[in-house]
Design an enzyme around this catalytic site. Structure first.
Site, PDB file in Angstrom:
ATOM      1  N   GLY A  27      -0.367   0.055  21.171  1.00 60.70           N
ATOM      2  CA  GLY A  27      -0.355   1.125  22.187  1.00 60.70           C
ATOM      3  C   GLY A  27      -1.492   0.822  23.100  1.00 60.70           C
ATOM      4  CD  GLU A  28      -5.293   3.044  21.793  1.00 62.07           C
ATOM      5  OE1 GLU A  28      -5.765   4.185  21.813  1.00 62.07           O
ATOM      6  OE2 GLU A  28      -4.472   2.572  20.924  1.00 62.07           O
ATOM      7  CE  LYS A  73      -3.549  -8.678  13.455  1.00 65.68           C
ATOM      8  NZ  LYS A  73      -4.379  -9.729  13.887  1.00 65.68           N
ATOM      9  N   GLY A  74      -1.249  -2.418  15.629  1.00 63.99           N
ATOM     10  CA  GLY A  74      -0.998  -1.351  16.888  1.00 63.99           C
ATOM     11  C   GLY A  74      -0.879  -2.311  18.168  1.00 63.99           C
ATOM     12  NE  ARG A 122       8.274  -8.199  10.065  1.00 63.75           N
ATOM     13  CZ  ARG A 122       8.693  -7.594   8.773  1.00 63.75           C
ATOM     14  NH1 ARG A 122       8.083  -6.861   7.799  1.00 63.75           N
ATOM     15  NH2 ARG A 122      10.257  -7.538   8.684  1.00 63.75           N
ATOM     16  CB  ILE A 123       6.897  -8.124  17.421  1.00 64.34           C
ATOM     17  CG1 ILE A 123       5.558  -8.917  17.794  1.00 64.34           C
ATOM     18  CG2 ILE A 123       7.336  -7.183  18.466  1.00 64.34           C
ATOM     19  CD1 ILE A 123       4.347  -7.795  18.059  1.00 64.34           C
ATOM     20  CG  LEU A 124       7.365  -3.787  12.734  1.00 64.66           C
ATOM     21  CD1 LEU A 124       6.917  -2.147  12.389  1.00 64.66           C
ATOM     22  CD2 LEU A 124       7.563  -4.670  11.903  1.00 64.66           C
TER      23      LEU A 124
END
Length: 744
Positions: free
Chosen positions: A710-711, A707-708, A634-636
Site C-alpha cells: 500500500g505504501e 510484504k505490504g 510473494r505477490i498474492l
C-alpha cells in the site's frame, strides 16, 4: 485429472467490484432509516482564542430544527475530564469537541445543528452567530523553527532516531565531495472521494448501530465505548465499504463523537457528514524542513550522512513520524547522525498519510544522493550500487530479504536507463527538455496480531470473517483468494466478511500490514478447518486417505486427494456427512513470530525511474514515463498489487508537482480548502506507468511470505521526478511541489 490452479498469484478481479460499479456498495452516509435526522457542524473562523458569545436563537426558531449543541449545553461526560485516547493517538491530550470555549485551531467544531432535513440543518447552521475573543496565533513553521524541541522518546508508537555512529560531522568536513542542503515539503491533505461521515441508528432499546467512515471499526467502537461508557453490545460499528482514506480514517474524527452525542441526547437516529471544506480543517501530512548533508570519497563511497528534520505538530499532541531513520539503513555508511525535532503550531494535529515519514525523508535523502552523483559525475544508479548494503546498520541486523539490487537492474533495463546522458539539459525533443531521474524506495514489512473465523458449510461454501477494513486496497479479494487456496475451493464458493466490530479482532488498516496480519489469520483459521476435515475424511468408509498423513494430501476442487495420486480423493462434503456435521467453524488468533522476526530488519524495497518533459519556454512539466520495480515478497494478486503501486505513483506525481495546502499565516487558516484550489493529478497528468514485481522469497515476514504494497508505491516517486527535472533543466528545486514559478 486436470490440476486445479491455485487462486493465489492469479490476477483475480475484485470480488466486490460489481457492487461498487452498480452503486450497490453503501458507504457511511448512505444508510437510511425512518426518522433519520441530520447534523451540520458550525466551524470556528478563529485559530486561537475563546468563544465570547454564541447565539443560536435564530436557528432554533426554525420549525424542524431539533437542537443546537454547544459547549454550553452539551452533556456532561467523564471523557471531558480524562484523556481517553484512540488506538492511533500520539502522546498528549486528544482534541475533545465542544469541551469548552477555548479555540485551538481554525475550523474547530463549535456547534452542531440537528434538524429534520439536511438542507434545513445547513441553513440553520448559517444563522448561528458567534463572537470571538481572538488571541495571537502562530501557524508558520519557518518562523518558529528556532523553538523546535526533541519529542518524548518512545511515545505514540514513535521510533526515535538511532544513536549516532562514528563521527559524521568530522567525516563530512574532510570528505572529498560534499552536499549540504535543505529540502522542504508542504502540508498535504488526503482528499479521499468519501468525506468523513457517521450515521448513528438509534434502536428502540437504546442500543446504537454506527456506520462510520473509518479504517478500524473496533478502534471506533472502543473510542465510543470509553467516551460514552457503553458496552460493546450497546454500540456496534459497521463500515463495509470505504471510499478511500490514505490514513485520514485511522483516528476517530469529530463527526463521530458529535453524531453519537446527538443520537443519545435526542434518542433519534442522526447523520453527521463533513463538507469538503471541513475535511481541510483537521488531519494532514505535516510540513517539514529537512537538512541532508552527504560526504563521499572521490570514488563515490559515502563517508558521512547527516539528516535533520523539523516537523510541525499541534499544541495539544506530539505527532511524530519516522522521517530520518531511513537514511541510516538504506546505504552503507559508518558515520551517521540523525535528528528529528518538533514545532508546536496552532493547527490540528497532523495524521498519518500514505507512507508517513518515509515519503518525506526518502525524498530528501534521494534528492541529495542525486546532487552528490552530479557533483561526482557518477551515474545516479551507479552511485547507489557502490553504496549498497546487505545489513541494516541502524540496528546491526541483516534484512529478512532484500532484492533491491534486482529492482535496480530490472527497472533500469525496462526504462532504458543505459541510454541516459550524464549532463543536464543534454536530452531534448524539439522545444521540450527531456530528463531522466531515479530514486530508491523503502517501507517496513510489518505484521500485527489479528484474528479470523472460518465457517465451512455442508454445501461446500466457506464464509471467512475478520473486523478489518477495505479502504480500496483489495482486501475483500485477497482474503477470499487466501481462503480459497487453503481449502482448495473455487473463488465463488468463498465469502469474506469485514468492516463489522462484532467480527474477530483485527488491527487498524494501515502501515501496509493488512495482508501480512489478517491474511495470516485467515490462512491459519482455514488450516484449522483443513485439519478437522482431514480427520473426518480418513474415517469415510473405504477412504483412500485412511493411512495418509496431512502432509501427504492436497486440497483442490472441493476435494482432499493424495498428492502422489489425485485420483484417490474424498470430497469435502462427503467428509462432513461422515462426521454428521452441518458446518465446521474455527477462529484463530494469529501472532507474529517475534523471536524470529526480531533477528531481522523487514522491509519492502523499490527502484523508481522517471522521465519528464519540460517546455523550455513555459516551464510546464509532464511526467511522460515512470517505471517502478518492487520487491514485495510473494505477490498474492498481481492485478490488485499493480493497482496499489499505480495509485501510489499517481500520488507521488501529485506530491512532486501539485499537492500543497496553503496556509494564510495572518488568518491561521488553510486557504486551499477545496478540490478546485487543491490540485491533484487527473487523467491528463498521468501517462505511461509500468510496474514490475521482482521475485522475492521471505519466510520470516509472515506465513504467507507477502510484504505490504500500500505504501511502497509512493515512496521515492517525488524524488525521482525532482531528479529528472534537474536532469532536464539543470535547475535544482528543493521545495515541493515543483511548480512553474520555481522553474522559470
Amino acid at each position: 485429472m486436470t490440476k486445479t490452479t491455485s487462486p493465489l498469484g492469479q490476477p483475480v478481479s475484485r470480488v466486490e467490484g460489481r457492487l461498487k460499479v452498480t452503486g450497490q456498495a453503501k458507504y457511511a452516509a448512505e444508510f437510511n432509516v425512518p426518522g433519520l435526522t441530520y447534523g451540520v457542524v458550525v466551524s470556528s473562523t478563529v485559530a486561537r482564542g475563546r468563544i465570547q458569545k454564541l447565539d443560536a436563537s435564530e436557528a432554533l426558531a426554525l420549525p424542524g430544527v431539533l437542537h443546537v449543541f454547544t459547549h454550553e449545553n452539551r452533556p456532561s461526560l467523564a471523557w471531558f475530564d480524562r484523556n481517553y485516547q484512540d488506538e492511533d493517538a500520539p502522546s498528549g491530550s486528544p482534541f475533545r469537541p465542544l469541551h469548552d470555549d477555548k479555540l485551538v485551531y481554525s475550523g474547530q467544531p463549535i456547534a452542531l445543528v440537528v434538524a429534520e432535513t439536511f438542507e434545513l440543518a445547513s441553513y440553520a447552521a448559517s444563522l448561528v452567530r458567534v463572537e470571538y475573543a481572538p488571541r495571537a496565533h502562530e501557524t508558520d513553521l519557518r518562523a518558529r523553527r528556532k523553538e523546535a524541541y526533541e519529542p518524548s522518546k518512545g511515545k505514540g508508537g514513535y521510533e526515535p532516531p538511532p544513536k549516532p555512529r562514528g563521527n559524521a560531522d568530522k567525516a563530512l568536513a574532510s570528505a572529498a565531495a560534499r552536499v549540504d542542503a535543505e529540502y522542504s515539503s508542504p502540508v498535504e491533505h488526503h482528499n479521499p472521494m468519501e468525506p468523513h461521515a457517521t450515521t448513528v441508528v438509534y434502536e428502540d432499546d437504546g442500543t446504537l448501530t454506527l456506520y462510520d467512515k473509518t479504517q478500524g471499526v473496533q478502534n471506533t467502537q472502543k473510542y465510543i465505548s470509553k467516551v460514552f461508557k457503553l458496552s460493546e453490545d450497546e454500540a456496534r460499528v459497521r463500515s463495509p465499504f470505504v471510499g478511500g482514506a490514505f490514513g485520514s480514517g485511522l483516528r476517530p474524527q469529530y463527526q463521530l463523537f458529535l453524531a453519537v452525542m446527538a443520537a443519545r441526547e435526542l434518542k433519534r437516529s442522526v447523520r453527521v457528514s463533513l463538507t469538503r471544506q471541513q475535511m481541510f480543517t483537521f488531519g494532514h501530512r505535516p510540513e517539514t524542513l529537512q537538512r541532508v548533508a552527504l560526504g563521499a570519497s572521490s570514488d563515490g563511497k559515502l563517508v558521512s550522512i547527516i539528516h535533520e528534520a523539523i516537523a510541525e505538530t499541534s499544541r495539544f499532541e506530539d505527532y511524530i513520524e519516522v522521517v530520518v531513520n531511513w537514511s541510516g539503513l538504506l546505504y552503507q555508511c559508518d558515520n551517521v547522525r540523525l535528528d528529528h525535532k518538533l514545532v508546536q503550531l496552532d493547527n490540528y494535529t497532523p495524521v498519518d498519510m500514505r507512507a508517513p515519514g518515509a515519503v518525506l525523508g526518502v525524498y530528501a535523502l534521494e534528492s541529495a544522493m542525486d546532487e552528490l552523483a552530479h557533483q561526482l559525475r557518477i551515474d545516479p544508479l551507479e552511485l547507489r550500487l557502490r553504496n549498497y548494503t546487505e545489513r541494516d546498520q541502524n540496528k546491526d541486523k541483516p534484512f529478512s530479504s532484500k532484492e533491491l539490487r534486482a529492482c535496480y537492474q530490472q527497472g533500469a533495463e525496462q526504462f532504458g536507463w543505459a541510454r541516459r546522458s550524464l549532463a543536464p539539459r543534454s536530452m531534448r525533443e524539439g522545444k521540450q527538455l527531456v530528463g531522466w531521474g531515479m530514486a530508491t524506495g523503502i517501507w517496513e514489512a510489518m505484521q500485527q496480531p489479528a484474528s479470523a473465523k472460518a465457517v465451512l458449510s455442508i454445501d461446500g461454501t466457506l464464509t471467512v470473517s475478520s473486523a478489518t477494513s477495505d479502504i480500496g486496497t483489495g482486501t475483500y479479494t485477497v482474503m477470499t483468494q487466501i481462503a480459497a487456496d487453503t481449502l482448495g475451493l473455487p473463488i465463488d464458493a468463498v465469502t469474506f466478511k469485514l468492516g463489522d466490530s462484532s467480527l474477530p479482532p483485527s488491527p487498524l488498516q494501515g502501515g501496509s500490514w493488512t495482508v501480512s496480519s489478517v491474511g495470516s489469520a485467515v490462512k491459519a483459521a482455514c488450516e484449522k478447518v483443513r485439519e478437522h476435515l482431514f480427520k473426518l475424511a480418513r474415517k469415510v468408509d473405504g477412504s483412500p486417505l485412511a493411512k495418509a498423513s496431512l502432509e501427504e494430501v492436497s486440497f483442490s476442487g472441493g476435494r482432499i486427494h493424495l498428492s502422489a495420486d489425485p485420483s484417490k480423493a474424498v470430497s469435502l462434503t462427503a467428509a462432513m456427512r461422515q462426521g454428521g456435521v452441518l458446518h465446521l467453524e474455527e477462529q484463530v488468533l494469529s501472532l507474529p513470530n517475534m523471536p524470529e522476526q526480531n533477528k531481522f530488519t523487514r522491509c519492502t524495497h523499490s527502484a523508481v525511474f522517471a522521465e519528464v518533459k519540460v517546455d523550455e519556454d513555459l516551464g510546464v512539466v509532464k511526467v511522460s514515463r515512470v517505471v517502478c520495480a518492487v520487491a514485495g515478497g510473494r505477490i498474492l494478486n498481481p492485478k490488485t498489487a499493480r493497482s496499489q503501486i499505480l495509485g501510489g505513483i499517481v500520488g507521488g506525481i501529485g506530491m512532486a508537482l501539485q499537492e500543497e495546502t496553503v496556509m494564510d499565516p495572518k488568518l491561521g487558516r488553510f486557504m486551499t480548502h477545496n478540490l478546485a484550489d487543491y490540485h491533484v493529478p487527473v487523467n491528463a497528468d498521468v501517462h505511461d506507468i509500468q510496474v514490475l514485481f521482482v521475485d522475492e522469497e521471505d519466510s520470516v515476514v509472515n506465513p504467507l511470505g507477502a510484504k505490504g504494497l500500500g505504501e511502497i508505491g509512493i515512496v521515492g516517486v517525488a524524488a525521482a521526478i525532482a531528479n529528472a527535472i534537474f536532469h532536464a533543466t539543470g535547475k535544482r528545486v528543493r521545495g515541493l511541489p515543483i511548480t512553474l514559478d520555481k522553474l522559470l
